[in-house]
Enzyme design. Structure first.
Site, PDB file in Angstrom:
ATOM      1  N   LYS A  32       0.170  -7.536   0.051  1.00  0.00           N
ATOM      2  CA  LYS A  32      -0.230  -8.000   1.345  1.00  0.00           C
ATOM      3  C   LYS A  32      -1.452  -8.706   1.215  1.00  0.00           C
ATOM      4  CE  LYS A  32       0.033  -4.429   3.272  1.00  0.00           C
ATOM      5  NZ  LYS A  32       0.751  -3.172   4.022  1.00  0.00           N
ATOM      6  N   THR A  33      -2.488  -8.175   0.962  1.00  0.00           N
ATOM      7  CA  THR A  33      -3.911  -8.694   0.945  1.00  0.00           C
ATOM      8  C   THR A  33      -3.707  -9.922  -0.177  1.00  0.00           C
ATOM      9  OG1 THR A  33      -4.717  -6.633   0.866  1.00  0.00           O
ATOM     10  CG2 THR A  33      -6.330  -8.493   0.421  1.00  0.00           C
ATOM     11  N   ASP A 219      -4.415  -9.002   8.771  1.00  0.00           N
ATOM     12  CA  ASP A 219      -4.034  -8.005   7.885  1.00  0.00           C
ATOM     13  C   ASP A 219      -3.828  -6.744   8.925  1.00  0.00           C
ATOM     14  OD1 ASP A 219      -3.497  -6.764   5.484  1.00  0.00           O
ATOM     15  OD2 ASP A 219      -5.411  -6.620   4.713  1.00  0.00           O
ATOM     16  N   GLU A 220      -2.935  -6.050   8.232  1.00  0.00           N
ATOM     17  CA  GLU A 220      -2.691  -4.494   9.113  1.00  0.00           C
ATOM     18  C   GLU A 220      -2.207  -4.974  10.290  1.00  0.00           C
ATOM     19  OE1 GLU A 220      -2.149  -2.395   6.903  1.00  0.00           O
ATOM     20  OE2 GLU A 220      -4.095  -2.125   5.458  1.00  0.00           O
ATOM     21  N   GLN A 250       3.655   1.731   7.900  1.00  0.00           N
ATOM     22  CA  GLN A 250       2.086   2.224   7.672  1.00  0.00           C
ATOM     23  C   GLN A 250       1.327   2.138   8.843  1.00  0.00           C
ATOM     24  OE1 GLN A 250       0.384   1.108   3.893  1.00  0.00           O
ATOM     25  NE2 GLN A 250       1.985  -0.196   3.484  1.00  0.00           N
ATOM     26  N   ARG A 598      -0.108   5.520  -2.205  1.00  0.00           N
ATOM     27  CA  ARG A 598      -1.432   4.905  -2.878  1.00  0.00           C
ATOM     28  C   ARG A 598      -1.329   5.217  -4.502  1.00  0.00           C
ATOM     29  NH1 ARG A 598      -2.291   1.766   0.064  1.00  0.00           N
ATOM     30  NH2 ARG A 598      -0.443   2.553   0.881  1.00  0.00           N
TER      31      ARG A 598
END
Length: 751
Positions: A32-33, A219-220, A250, A598
DNA sequence: GATTTACGCCTTTTT
DNA sequence: GGCGTAAATC
């Protein structure tokens, strides 16, 4: 460096997306990042956008910081303009510091954190002589914040949420807002709301922002709430260059107003949006993905996607049930020690649902001599001494900041006690002015004793001195002067123990240093205060730390080689507050999914039926988290979910509490002595019994055997339980007390 | 008016 | 078990 070379086809598609809206549905660990970072670099390198026209928004400062660094790594430093990479909140502060005068605030407004909010509400309640019992400040603030997060102004609160106390709440909500305004202060939610307000009401500001930030990346996105969504809409209104990345699985901030519909409705909100899915995971083993995926698959509110990976299947997931919270921590510490021995560069994390759980882990890791960092418990900027001094600064720059002023008015004690401050606040309230003005006007108030008048006058004079100084002296210098002038160090030394005072003074020094450094970077004092208000402990998470302790929420966006997800019990995870409503439960499940994903290489899940709550032994044994039952059994070892020593109520259903009485803990071989006397009896029993004979000539350890440990000295084995390939030993050491060790590496010498 | 002690409450999650 | 508020004491 070729910006596209290292990307997979989907990532590349996203990065190369031209103008217009785009939604990237990106699973955990799918880069994603990476996509955002590469897209920023791509836009700049290609000349599609000038750096200063790019705005990237994240949710945490840490994420922003990391993004900045990665963009720099791709493009190299030293260009004239930089893209703006900020959190929603810090972006809003930036806009407001420039534009807020338009809506009747001054540019040097204060930012109220949760503590300030609480003080303000309490003050209002006190002034209105309402007993706190019927109106808990926490509760009130929670509901006000809920309203703000859903864009419901005070004026229509009672109408929108009819309830028994709706009118009272509307009144308090209104009063609270009025007082914030009078104090020239904004709470966290206001930062977003006032930005929306400015952008909506002033086309010239909106136009300028739209031209300034032509390319927006978020983001997110699944965690945006209504005001954040509004800000985004307003900014993107003209160019429609919105590029958002998110994962509905998430979404874990519903409690803060995050609206999962923002991501589900993106195509409707931004017509013609391109949708790109990233489903290849680069982080975890297939086993971890399967386990996490199986859990989240129980949710109904999702678009549904399947993560896959080229990574190996990897180790099984290990589940461990311990007989107390303490031994859970000890078992984890033992695993960590092994893991660090095998891979000294590994990064490990213990994740838990609530901060309250961290204590046991801290204690035990300390005992084991394993270095670790804790994220989030009491952050630097939350320490009392730091808040005191920041309040001094705030009062100097924004004297109308009542909460800051009242915080410092008698800290250190200077003879301005409760009676005096009550008179001040009452005067302020009657006249509808800030406390600092009431202070000026109350100097001659005859209702005050001469002594109090003198104390007030003196404080008033000093305060004026700081206000004047604030204009031409740096934050660091001002802070240093204040500390010396009020005798802050002396107060600490006098009030606290030597050790505690030394700790606090160290924090004070640290703050002064930070203020000076901020100034040297060219930041204003307000910049410094903003950073203090908006920074969180997470930002200080050292990427080099081998072992980190943090909540699952804080862990979002991070990754670790080894993850321990602790406290997997019904009532704790899922938290009992969330177990009733289906949507809340689904959020807990997503949270569990976040925690599990994670992990890169190895995932541990731990739980205990006997966790102490409020320092008391709970009367009821906890049940294993339902999430443990949703896990594919063939991928998990040690999944002993039945509770043999629990006497089940015949009618009991899952979700109800099962009572087992005091007999519960002595029903299996993990029985532990509770007191010294009990211990003696226990040892005597062990030694006289068959255990005491030990395995003749054999090196094998047995219960009751006396052993020597390199660190802890001599002790006696109280219990020995198989866990996985190893045995867990509980040993009572005459010097070090009771310890739980893993046989495999404890290097015990039988005596 | 300040300092000490007793009691009661508590626990989501965060910018 | 820990913190903050409220009563009790100096």
């Amino acid at each position: 460096m070729d910006i596209l070379a290292s990307l997979n086809p989907q990532q590349r598609l996203a990065v190369e997306h031209g103008r217009g809206p785009a939604l990237v549905l990106a699973g955990a660990g799918s880069g994603k990042t990476r996509v955002i970072v590469h897209r920023i670099a791509y836009l700049i390198r290609n000349g599609a956008a000038r750096p200063e026209h790019i705005l990237a928004v994240t949710f945490t400062n840490k994420a922003a910081q990391e993004m900045r660094e990665r963009v720099h790594a791709l493009l190299g430093r030293g260009r004239t303009a930089e893209p703006l990479i900020a959190t929603f909140h810090s972006f809003c502060v930036r806009v407001l510091r420039r534009e807020i005068h338009r809506i009747g605030y001054k540019r040097d407004f204060s930012i109220y954190d949760t503590d300030d909010q609480r003080r303000l509400i309490k003050q209002i309640l006190e002034e209105e002589r309402r007993p706190e019992k019927e109106t808990a400040p926490r509760e009130i603030l929670g509901r006000i914040s809920f309203a703000k997060n859903h864009n419901i102004p005070a004026a229509v609160f009672a109408h929108r949420f009819p309830s028994a106390d709706a009118d009272l709440l509307q009144h308090l909500y209104t009063a609270y807002n009025d007082r914030l305004r009078r104090a020239n202060a904004l709470d966290f939610d206001d930062l977003l709301l006032k930005t929306v307000d400015v952008l909506e009401r002033f086309p010239e500001v909106r136009d300028r922002c739209q031209e300034e930030y032509r390319f927006i990346l978020v983001d997110e996105y699944q965690d945006t709430n209504r005001p954040q969504y509004d800000v985004l809409q307003l900014l993107a209104g003209k160019h429609q260059n919105v590029f958002v990345v998110g994962d509905e699985d998430q979404s874990i901030y519903k409690f803060r107003g995050a609206n999962i519909r923002n991501i589900l409705n993106f195509e409707k909100d931004f017509p013609g949006a391109r949708i790109i899915k990233l489903e290849q995971n680069y982080r975890s083993t297939q086993t971890i993905l399967d386990v996490a995926g199986a859990v989240v698959a129980n949710n109904t509110e999702r678009k549904g996607k399947t993560l896959w990976t080229d990574n190996a299947r990897g180790d099984v997931v290990t589940c461990y049930r311990s007989h107390s919270a303490r031994s859970e921590a000890e078992w984890i510490a033992a695993q960590i020690r092994t893991a660090l021995r095998e891979g000294p560069d590994s990064r490990l994390a213990i994740l838990y649902r609530t901060n309250a759980l961290s204590r046991n882990f801290e204690d035990v890791l300390m005992q084991y001599g394993i270095p670790f960092v804790v994220v989030g418990s009491v952050g630097f900027f939350n320490r009392m001494e730091v808040k005191d001094l920041l309040a001094y600064l705030r009062a100097a720059y924004n004297p109308e900041d009542d909460i800051a002023l009242l915080r410092i008015i008698n800290t250190p004690p200077r003879g301005i006690g409760g009676t005096t401050t009550e008179l001040l606040t009452r005067n302020a309230l009657d006249k509808g002015v800030p406390v600092c003005q009431a202070l000026r006007e109350s100097l001659q108030d005859t209702r005050l004793s001469v002594r109090a008048q003198r104390a007030l006058a003196r404080f008033h004079e000093t305060l004026d001195g700081w206000i004047a100084k604030a204009r031409d002296v740096s934050a660091g210098a001002l802070l240093e002067e204040i500390i010396a002038q009020v005798g802050y160090h002396e107060m600490l030394k006098q009030r606290d123990s030597a050790q505690e005072a030394a700790d606090r003074i160290a924090n004070v020094d640290e703050l002064v240093r930070a203020a000076y450094e901020s100034g040297e970077r060219g930041e204003s004092a307000l910049d410094f205060l903003d950073r203090a208000s908006l920074s969180s402990e997470l930002d200080q998470l050292d990427a080099n730390a081998r072992v980190a302790l943090l909540t699952v929420h804080s862990a979002k966006g991070l990754e670790f080689d080894v993850v321990f997800l602790a406290g997997m019990e019904e009532g704790l995870f899922p938290h009992f507050q969330s177990r009733d409503a289906k949507e809340d439960l689904e959020e807990e499940r997503r949270l569990c999914y976040v925690g599990m994903t994670r992990a890169r290489r190895k995932l541990f899940l731990t739980w205990t039926p006997h966790r102490r709550r409020f320092g008391q032994d709970s009367e009821t044994a906890a049940l294993p988290s339902r999430f443990l039952k949703e896990v594919p059994a063939e991928l998990v070892e040690g999944l002993e979910l039945e509770t043999p020593y629990t006497m089940m109520d015949k009618e009991s259903e899952y979700g109800q509490e099962w009572h087992y009485g005091k007999a519960g803990r002595s029903a299996d071989d993990t029985e532990q002595p509770r007191s010294l006397a009990e211990l003696r009896t226990y040892l005597a029993k062990l030694q006289s019994g068959k255990h005491g004979a030990a395995a003749g000539g054999g090196r094998q350890l047995k219960t009751g055997m006396r052993v020597r440990h390199a660190q802890f000295g001599e002790g006696i084995i109280l219990s020995r339980e198989r866990t996985g390939n190893d045995y867990k030993l509980t040993i009572f050491f005459s010097l070090a007390g009771r310890k739980t060790l893993m046989e495999g590496y404890a290097k015990l010498q039988p005596l």
